[in-house]
Motif scaffolding. Structure first.
Motif, PDB file in Angstrom:
ATOM      1  N   ALA A   1       0.835  -1.203   0.000  1.00 42.38           N
ATOM      2  CA  ALA A   1       0.000   0.000   0.000  1.00 42.38           C
ATOM      3  C   ALA A   1       0.868   1.251   0.000  1.00 42.38           C
ATOM      4  CB  ALA A   1      -0.932  -0.007   1.208  1.00 42.38           C
ATOM      5  N   GLN A   2       1.986   1.197   0.713  1.00 39.21           N
ATOM      6  CA  GLN A   2       2.911   2.345   0.745  1.00 39.21           C
ATOM      7  C   GLN A   2       3.557   2.549  -0.628  1.00 39.21           C
ATOM      8  OE1 GLN A   2       2.865   4.298   3.228  1.00 39.21           O
ATOM      9  NE2 GLN A   2       4.596   5.643   2.865  1.00 39.21           N
ATOM     10  N   VAL A   3       3.848   1.461  -1.329  1.00 42.85           N
ATOM     11  CA  VAL A   3       4.366   1.575  -2.698  1.00 42.85           C
ATOM     12  C   VAL A   3       3.333   2.274  -3.581  1.00 42.85           C
ATOM     13  CG1 VAL A   3       5.098   0.319  -4.766  1.00 42.85           C
ATOM     14  CG2 VAL A   3       5.870  -0.442  -2.523  1.00 42.85           C
ATOM     15  N   GLY A   4       2.077   1.865  -3.459  1.00 49.60           N
ATOM     16  CA  GLY A   4       1.016   2.499  -4.240  1.00 49.60           C
ATOM     17  C   GLY A   4       0.900   3.982  -3.954  1.00 49.60           C
ATOM     18  N   LYS A   5       0.974   4.350  -2.679  1.00 44.46           N
ATOM     19  CA  LYS A   5       0.929   5.768  -2.312  1.00 44.46           C
ATOM     20  C   LYS A   5       2.121   6.517  -2.900  1.00 44.46           C
ATOM     21  CE  LYS A   5      -1.422   4.989   2.065  1.00 44.46           C
ATOM     22  NZ  LYS A   5      -1.269   4.965   3.533  1.00 44.46           N
TER      23      LYS A   5
ATOM     24  N   ASP B   1      11.707  -1.552  -8.111  1.00 46.36           N
ATOM     25  CA  ASP B   1      12.024  -2.021  -6.773  1.00 46.36           C
ATOM     26  C   ASP B   1      11.141  -1.278  -5.764  1.00 46.36           C
ATOM     27  OD1 ASP B   1      13.630  -1.475  -4.111  1.00 46.36           O
ATOM     28  OD2 ASP B   1      14.401  -3.350  -4.963  1.00 46.36           O
ATOM     29  N   PRO B   2      10.331  -2.014  -4.979  1.00 46.94           N
ATOM     30  CA  PRO B   2       9.387  -1.346  -4.076  1.00 46.94           C
ATOM     31  C   PRO B   2      10.044  -0.364  -3.106  1.00 46.94           C
ATOM     32  CG  PRO B   2       8.910  -3.687  -4.180  1.00 46.94           C
ATOM     33  CD  PRO B   2      10.190  -3.468  -4.922  1.00 46.94           C
ATOM     34  N   MET B   3      11.157  -0.731  -2.536  1.00 48.49           N
ATOM     35  CA  MET B   3      11.782   0.152  -1.549  1.00 48.49           C
ATOM     36  C   MET B   3      12.396   1.384  -2.204  1.00 48.49           C
ATOM     37  SD  MET B   3      10.835  -1.203   1.148  1.00 48.49           S
ATOM     38  CE  MET B   3       9.561  -2.275   0.490  1.00 48.49           C
ATOM     39  N   ARG B   4      12.911   1.242  -3.402  1.00 44.66           N
ATOM     40  CA  ARG B   4      13.446   2.420  -4.107  1.00 44.66           C
ATOM     41  C   ARG B   4      12.319   3.379  -4.486  1.00 44.66           C
ATOM     42  NH1 ARG B   4      18.142  -0.333  -7.847  1.00 44.66           N
ATOM     43  NH2 ARG B   4      19.510  -0.815  -6.099  1.00 44.66           N
ATOM     44  N   LEU B   5      11.159   2.814  -4.814  1.00 43.89           N
ATOM     45  CA  LEU B   5      10.015   3.672  -5.141  1.00 43.89           C
ATOM     46  C   LEU B   5       9.543   4.443  -3.915  1.00 43.89           C
ATOM     47  CD1 LEU B   5       8.135   1.205  -7.483  1.00 43.89           C
ATOM     48  CD2 LEU B   5       9.266   3.335  -8.154  1.00 43.89           C
ATOM     49  N   ILE B   6       9.532   3.788  -2.759  1.00 46.80           N
ATOM     50  CA  ILE B   6       9.163   4.486  -1.524  1.00 46.80           C
ATOM     51  C   ILE B   6      10.217   5.536  -1.189  1.00 46.80           C
ATOM     52  CG2 ILE B   6       8.802   4.217   0.963  1.00 46.80           C
ATOM     53  CD1 ILE B   6       7.607   1.418   0.278  1.00 46.80           C
ATOM     54  N   GLN B   7      11.492   5.165  -1.322  1.00 46.08           N
ATOM     55  CA  GLN B   7      12.602   6.094  -1.045  1.00 46.08           C
ATOM     56  C   GLN B   7      12.488   7.361  -1.884  1.00 46.08           C
ATOM     57  OE1 GLN B   7      15.355   5.778   1.077  1.00 46.08           O
ATOM     58  NE2 GLN B   7      16.016   7.792   0.418  1.00 46.08           N
ATOM     59  N   GLU B   8      12.054   7.201  -3.125  1.00 51.90           N
ATOM     60  CA  GLU B   8      11.947   8.331  -4.050  1.00 51.90           C
ATOM     61  C   GLU B   8      10.960   9.391  -3.556  1.00 51.90           C
ATOM     62  OE1 GLU B   8       9.575   8.188  -8.042  1.00 51.90           O
ATOM     63  OE2 GLU B   8      11.604   7.455  -8.444  1.00 51.90           O
ATOM     64  N   THR B   9       9.863   8.951  -2.951  1.00 49.68           N
ATOM     65  CA  THR B   9       8.799   9.880  -2.581  1.00 49.68           C
ATOM     66  C   THR B   9       8.689  10.098  -1.068  1.00 49.68           C
ATOM     67  OG1 THR B   9       7.589   9.103  -4.527  1.00 49.68           O
ATOM     68  CG2 THR B   9       6.361  10.387  -2.942  1.00 49.68           C
TER      69      THR B   9
ATOM     70  N   SER C   1       4.302  10.481  -6.543  1.00 52.77           N
ATOM     71  CA  SER C   1       5.576  10.771  -7.190  1.00 52.77           C
ATOM     72  C   SER C   1       5.456  11.891  -8.221  1.00 52.77           C
ATOM     73  CB  SER C   1       6.107   9.515  -7.874  1.00 52.77           C
ATOM     74  OG  SER C   1       7.319   9.805  -8.537  1.00 52.77           O
ATOM     75  N   LYS C   2       6.515  12.661  -8.327  1.00 52.99           N
ATOM     76  CA  LYS C   2       6.606  13.710  -9.352  1.00 52.99           C
ATOM     77  C   LYS C   2       7.326  13.182 -10.596  1.00 52.99           C
ATOM     78  CE  LYS C   2       5.714  17.424  -6.390  1.00 52.99           C
ATOM     79  NZ  LYS C   2       4.499  16.931  -5.820  1.00 52.99           N
ATOM     80  N   THR C   3       7.803  11.935 -10.548  1.00 51.96           N
ATOM     81  CA  THR C   3       8.499  11.333 -11.678  1.00 51.96           C
ATOM     82  C   THR C   3       7.495  10.984 -12.773  1.00 51.96           C
ATOM     83  OG1 THR C   3      10.189  10.423 -10.219  1.00 51.96           O
ATOM     84  CG2 THR C   3       9.974   9.398 -12.389  1.00 51.96           C
ATOM     85  N   ALA C   4       7.813  11.375 -13.995  1.00 52.27           N
ATOM     86  CA  ALA C   4       6.935  11.122 -15.132  1.00 52.27           C
ATOM     87  C   ALA C   4       6.657   9.625 -15.288  1.00 52.27           C
ATOM     88  CB  ALA C   4       7.566  11.662 -16.410  1.00 52.27           C
ATOM     89  N   GLY C   5       5.417   9.275 -15.529  1.00 55.79           N
ATOM     90  CA  GLY C   5       5.037   7.897 -15.810  1.00 55.79           C
ATOM     91  C   GLY C   5       4.673   7.055 -14.600  1.00 55.79           C
ATOM     92  N   ARG C   6       4.855   7.562 -13.388  1.00 56.28           N
ATOM     93  CA  ARG C   6       4.593   6.744 -12.194  1.00 56.28           C
ATOM     94  C   ARG C   6       3.119   6.361 -12.057  1.00 56.28           C
ATOM     95  NH1 ARG C   6       9.236   4.769 -11.729  1.00 56.28           N
ATOM     96  NH2 ARG C   6      10.758   5.783 -10.384  1.00 56.28           N
ATOM     97  N   LYS C   7       2.192   7.250 -12.382  1.00 59.63           N
ATOM     98  CA  LYS C   7       0.770   6.910 -12.277  1.00 59.63           C
ATOM     99  C   LYS C   7       0.404   5.848 -13.305  1.00 59.63           C
ATOM    100  CE  LYS C   7      -0.775  11.161 -10.085  1.00 59.63           C
ATOM    101  NZ  LYS C   7       0.535  11.599  -9.674  1.00 59.63           N
TER     102      LYS C   7
END
Length: 118
Positions: free
Chosen positions: A22-26, A72-80, A31-37
Protein backbone atom coordinates in the motif's frame (compact mmCIF):
# COMPACT_ATOMS: atom_id res chain seq x y z
CA UNK A 1 5.38 -6.81 -22.74
CA UNK A 2 4.51 -7.94 -19.22
CA UNK A 3 5.96 -9.63 -16.17
CA UNK A 4 4.56 -11.87 -13.46
CA UNK A 5 6.15 -12.28 -10.03
CA UNK A 6 5.21 -14.84 -7.44
CA UNK A 7 6.07 -13.69 -3.94
CA UNK A 8 5.88 -15.97 -0.91
CA UNK A 9 5.00 -14.32 2.39
CA UNK A 10 5.01 -15.62 5.96
CA UNK A 11 1.36 -16.28 6.87
CA UNK A 12 1.55 -14.37 10.17
CA UNK A 13 2.98 -11.27 8.43
CA UNK A 14 0.62 -10.84 5.46
CA UNK A 15 -0.78 -7.61 6.97
CA UNK A 16 2.73 -6.13 7.12
CA UNK A 17 3.44 -7.21 3.54
CA UNK A 18 0.17 -5.71 2.30
CA UNK A 19 0.84 -2.49 4.22
CA UNK A 20 4.22 -2.19 2.49
CA UNK A 21 2.54 -2.67 -0.90
CA UNK A 22 0.00 0.00 0.00
CA UNK A 23 2.91 2.35 0.75
CA UNK A 24 4.37 1.57 -2.70
CA UNK A 25 1.02 2.50 -4.24
CA UNK A 26 0.93 5.77 -2.31
CA UNK A 27 4.49 6.51 -3.42
CA UNK A 28 3.64 5.90 -7.07
CA UNK A 29 0.57 8.13 -6.88
CA UNK A 30 2.42 10.94 -5.06
CA UNK A 31 5.58 10.77 -7.19
CA UNK A 32 6.61 13.71 -9.35
CA UNK A 33 8.50 11.33 -11.68
CA UNK A 34 6.94 11.12 -15.13
CA UNK A 35 5.04 7.90 -15.81
CA UNK A 36 4.59 6.74 -12.19
CA UNK A 37 0.77 6.91 -12.28
CA UNK A 38 0.75 4.91 -15.51
CA UNK A 39 3.14 2.44 -13.89
CA UNK A 40 0.79 2.12 -10.90
CA UNK A 41 -2.19 1.42 -13.18
CA UNK A 42 -0.40 -1.59 -14.68
CA UNK A 43 0.64 -3.03 -11.31
CA UNK A 44 -1.84 -5.55 -9.89
CA UNK A 45 -1.43 -7.83 -6.87
CA UNK A 46 -3.41 -11.00 -6.19
CA UNK A 47 -3.34 -12.93 -2.91
CA UNK A 48 -3.42 -16.72 -3.09
CA UNK A 49 -6.26 -18.50 -1.32
CA UNK A 50 -4.22 -21.54 -0.32
CA UNK A 51 -0.79 -21.75 1.31
CA UNK A 52 2.18 -22.90 -0.75
CA UNK A 53 4.90 -24.62 1.24
CA UNK A 54 3.41 -23.14 4.40
CA UNK A 55 3.57 -19.59 3.04
CA UNK A 56 1.02 -17.34 1.37
CA UNK A 57 1.59 -16.75 -2.36
CA UNK A 58 1.01 -13.36 -3.93
CA UNK A 59 1.03 -12.96 -7.70
CA UNK A 60 2.13 -9.56 -8.98
CA UNK A 61 1.19 -8.67 -12.55
CA UNK A 62 3.02 -5.83 -14.32
CA UNK A 63 1.31 -5.06 -17.63
CA UNK A 64 2.67 -3.25 -19.48
CA UNK A 65 6.24 -3.23 -18.24
CA UNK A 66 7.72 0.20 -18.71
CA UNK A 67 11.35 -0.15 -19.73
CA UNK A 68 14.11 1.74 -17.94
CA UNK A 69 11.71 2.53 -15.09
CA UNK A 70 12.37 1.57 -11.46
CA UNK A 71 10.23 -1.26 -10.04
CA UNK A 72 12.02 -2.02 -6.77
CA UNK A 73 9.39 -1.35 -4.08
CA UNK A 74 11.78 0.15 -1.55
CA UNK A 75 13.45 2.42 -4.11
CA UNK A 76 10.01 3.67 -5.14
CA UNK A 77 9.16 4.49 -1.52
CA UNK A 78 12.60 6.09 -1.05
CA UNK A 79 11.95 8.33 -4.05
CA UNK A 80 8.80 9.88 -2.58
CA UNK A 81 8.80 9.12 1.16
CA UNK A 82 12.48 8.83 2.17
CA UNK A 83 11.77 9.06 5.90
CA UNK A 84 9.42 6.03 5.73
CA UNK A 85 11.59 3.58 3.81
CA UNK A 86 13.53 2.06 6.74
CA UNK A 87 10.40 1.15 8.73
CA UNK A 88 8.57 -0.17 5.66
CA UNK A 89 11.61 -2.19 4.54
CA UNK A 90 11.95 -3.83 7.97
CA UNK A 91 8.35 -5.09 7.80
CA UNK A 92 8.65 -6.09 4.13
CA UNK A 93 11.87 -8.02 4.73
CA UNK A 94 10.44 -9.83 7.77
CA UNK A 95 7.38 -10.94 5.77
CA UNK A 96 9.21 -11.85 2.54
CA UNK A 97 10.18 -15.51 2.01
CA UNK A 98 11.13 -15.57 -1.70
CA UNK A 99 10.07 -14.80 -5.26
CA UNK A 100 10.12 -15.98 -8.83
CA UNK A 101 9.90 -13.68 -11.87
CA UNK A 102 8.65 -14.58 -15.33
CA UNK A 103 9.00 -12.14 -18.23
CA UNK A 104 6.23 -12.55 -20.80
CA UNK A 105 7.03 -11.67 -24.40
CA UNK A 106 4.11 -12.72 -26.62
CA UNK A 107 0.40 -13.37 -26.46
CA UNK A 108 -1.58 -16.36 -27.56
CA UNK A 109 -5.08 -15.51 -28.76
CA UNK A 110 -7.41 -18.01 -27.13
CA UNK A 111 -9.74 -19.82 -29.49
CA UNK A 112 -7.86 -18.92 -32.67
CA UNK A 113 -4.48 -20.61 -32.25
CA UNK A 114 -2.88 -17.42 -33.58
CA UNK A 115 0.05 -15.85 -31.80
CA UNK A 116 0.88 -12.17 -31.65
CA UNK A 117 4.66 -11.67 -31.52
CA UNK A 118 6.52 -8.48 -30.90
Amino acid sequence: DAAVLTVLVRPDLTADFEASLAQVGKALQASKTAGRKRQAAGWKVFKGTQPFGGNIPYVVSLDPVMYRIEYDPMRLIQETFPSDVDAVFAKYRAAFVGQAIARLTHRVQLGTGDQEKK
